[in-house]
Design a protein around this motif. Sequence first.
Motif, PDB file in Angstrom:
ATOM      1  N   LYS A  84       0.826  -1.213   0.000  1.00  0.00           N
ATOM      2  CA  LYS A  84       0.000   0.000   0.000  1.00  0.00           C
ATOM      3  C   LYS A  84       0.859   1.262   0.000  1.00  0.00           C
ATOM      4  O   LYS A  84       0.606   2.199  -0.768  1.00  0.00           O
ATOM      5  CB  LYS A  84      -0.944   0.004   1.198  1.00  0.00           C
ATOM      6  CG  LYS A  84      -1.914   1.170   1.178  1.00  0.00           C
ATOM      7  CD  LYS A  84      -2.991   1.022   2.223  1.00  0.00           C
ATOM      8  CE  LYS A  84      -3.985   2.176   2.081  1.00  0.00           C
ATOM      9  NZ  LYS A  84      -5.097   2.047   3.009  1.00  0.00           N
ATOM     10  N   GLN A  87       2.519   1.699  -3.393  1.00  0.00           N
ATOM     11  CA  GLN A  87       1.554   2.181  -4.387  1.00  0.00           C
ATOM     12  C   GLN A  87       1.255   3.670  -4.212  1.00  0.00           C
ATOM     13  O   GLN A  87       1.087   4.399  -5.192  1.00  0.00           O
ATOM     14  CB  GLN A  87       0.262   1.351  -4.316  1.00  0.00           C
ATOM     15  CG  GLN A  87       0.431  -0.076  -4.781  1.00  0.00           C
ATOM     16  CD  GLN A  87       1.015  -0.166  -6.176  1.00  0.00           C
ATOM     17  OE1 GLN A  87       0.574   0.494  -7.099  1.00  0.00           O
ATOM     18  NE2 GLN A  87       2.052  -0.988  -6.315  1.00  0.00           N
ATOM     19  N   ILE A  88       1.191   4.111  -2.971  1.00  0.00           N
ATOM     20  CA  ILE A  88       0.987   5.546  -2.722  1.00  0.00           C
ATOM     21  C   ILE A  88       2.156   6.338  -3.291  1.00  0.00           C
ATOM     22  O   ILE A  88       1.952   7.350  -3.976  1.00  0.00           O
ATOM     23  CB  ILE A  88       0.800   5.818  -1.208  1.00  0.00           C
ATOM     24  CG1 ILE A  88      -0.561   5.296  -0.739  1.00  0.00           C
ATOM     25  CG2 ILE A  88       0.959   7.308  -0.887  1.00  0.00           C
ATOM     26  CD1 ILE A  88      -0.756   5.296   0.777  1.00  0.00           C
ATOM     27  N   SER A  91       2.061   6.617  -6.982  1.00  0.00           N
ATOM     28  CA  SER A  91       1.030   7.534  -7.469  1.00  0.00           C
ATOM     29  C   SER A  91       1.554   8.958  -7.621  1.00  0.00           C
ATOM     30  O   SER A  91       0.982   9.748  -8.368  1.00  0.00           O
ATOM     31  CB  SER A  91      -0.196   7.516  -6.542  1.00  0.00           C
ATOM     32  OG  SER A  91       0.055   8.215  -5.338  1.00  0.00           O
ATOM     33  N   TYR A  92       2.658   9.281  -6.921  1.00  0.00           N
ATOM     34  CA  TYR A  92       3.250  10.618  -7.031  1.00  0.00           C
ATOM     35  C   TYR A  92       4.258  10.709  -8.173  1.00  0.00           C
ATOM     36  O   TYR A  92       4.763  11.795  -8.455  1.00  0.00           O
ATOM     37  CB  TYR A  92       3.921  11.020  -5.717  1.00  0.00           C
ATOM     38  CG  TYR A  92       2.949  11.188  -4.577  1.00  0.00           C
ATOM     39  CD1 TYR A  92       1.922  12.125  -4.642  1.00  0.00           C
ATOM     40  CD2 TYR A  92       3.046  10.409  -3.435  1.00  0.00           C
ATOM     41  CE1 TYR A  92       1.025  12.278  -3.606  1.00  0.00           C
ATOM     42  CE2 TYR A  92       2.157  10.559  -2.383  1.00  0.00           C
ATOM     43  CZ  TYR A  92       1.144  11.496  -2.481  1.00  0.00           C
ATOM     44  OH  TYR A  92       0.253  11.639  -1.448  1.00  0.00           O
ATOM     45  N   ASP A  93       4.564   9.590  -8.813  1.00  0.00           N
ATOM     46  CA  ASP A  93       5.509   9.565  -9.938  1.00  0.00           C
ATOM     47  C   ASP A  93       6.840  10.225  -9.551  1.00  0.00           C
ATOM     48  O   ASP A  93       7.310  11.142 -10.222  1.00  0.00           O
ATOM     49  CB  ASP A  93       4.900  10.239 -11.175  1.00  0.00           C
ATOM     50  CG  ASP A  93       5.682   9.911 -12.436  1.00  0.00           C
ATOM     51  OD1 ASP A  93       6.279   8.812 -12.501  1.00  0.00           O
ATOM     52  OD2 ASP A  93       5.730  10.755 -13.350  1.00  0.00           O
ATOM     53  N   SER A 137      -0.996   6.541   4.767  1.00  0.00           N
ATOM     54  CA  SER A 137      -2.290   6.526   4.069  1.00  0.00           C
ATOM     55  C   SER A 137      -3.133   7.731   4.441  1.00  0.00           C
ATOM     56  O   SER A 137      -3.736   8.374   3.567  1.00  0.00           O
ATOM     57  CB  SER A 137      -3.051   5.238   4.410  1.00  0.00           C
ATOM     58  OG  SER A 137      -2.356   4.114   3.955  1.00  0.00           O
ATOM     59  N   HIS A 140      -1.683  10.810   2.884  1.00  0.00           N
ATOM     60  CA  HIS A 140      -1.955  10.796   1.447  1.00  0.00           C
ATOM     61  C   HIS A 140      -3.386  11.258   1.177  1.00  0.00           C
ATOM     62  O   HIS A 140      -3.623  12.085   0.292  1.00  0.00           O
ATOM     63  CB  HIS A 140      -1.726   9.385   0.907  1.00  0.00           C
ATOM     64  CG  HIS A 140      -2.161   9.185  -0.502  1.00  0.00           C
ATOM     65  ND1 HIS A 140      -1.566   9.826  -1.562  1.00  0.00           N
ATOM     66  CD2 HIS A 140      -3.145   8.400  -1.031  1.00  0.00           C
ATOM     67  CE1 HIS A 140      -2.164   9.451  -2.687  1.00  0.00           C
ATOM     68  NE2 HIS A 140      -3.125   8.585  -2.385  1.00  0.00           N
ATOM     69  N   GLN A 146       1.601  14.731  -0.009  1.00  0.00           N
ATOM     70  CA  GLN A 146       1.982  15.418  -1.250  1.00  0.00           C
ATOM     71  C   GLN A 146       2.770  16.684  -0.927  1.00  0.00           C
ATOM     72  O   GLN A 146       3.803  16.955  -1.541  1.00  0.00           O
ATOM     73  CB  GLN A 146       0.744  15.771  -2.073  1.00  0.00           C
ATOM     74  CG  GLN A 146       1.060  16.545  -3.351  1.00  0.00           C
ATOM     75  CD  GLN A 146       1.690  15.657  -4.404  1.00  0.00           C
ATOM     76  OE1 GLN A 146       1.095  14.658  -4.798  1.00  0.00           O
ATOM     77  NE2 GLN A 146       2.865  16.011  -4.866  1.00  0.00           N
TER      78      GLN A 146
END
Length: 160
Positions: A84, A87-88, A91-93, A137, A140, A146
């Motif tokens: 998890k 994956q988070i 998601s921010y690349d 989580s 996020h 972020q």
Amino acid sequence: MFIDSYDWVMVPNVYGMSQFSDGGIFSTKPYISSSNYVKKMSNFKSGPWCEIWDGLFWKFIKDNEILLFMKGSPYQPQCGFSSKVAQILFSYDIEFSYIDVLEFPEVRANLPQISDWPTFPQLFVKGELVGGCDIVSEMHENGELQTLIDEAINESSAAD
């Protein structure tokens, strides 16, 4: 994107430990273990060297802007919580480093004592512990992660 720590952590440690395991010479990269591990695995006593050794450990953590200690790798996590968090981060690349604590029992055994966080995964940003899966989580979901990552990347870009 992630940066695999295999070449600069596992290879020197496995090679170094296998070549110098005669009990007379202890050779490993200082950033992979704490002084606590060295004391447990040798006859060294506590002393001023502990602060230096632990400082090198924390320098390693700080030098990797976004560092995830996890079970498995980002593409093959070995637990749902590690998956998890990976994956988070995906998601921010962004680029991030990781260490598979299943491959490094000394890290798995000692990092919780050093970071004062009992479980894995553990996410560090700019050398500071963010937390485990639940905290990452939550941050996020509310946008705090972020912001934290953007600040870390901006500080790093400004320093270059």
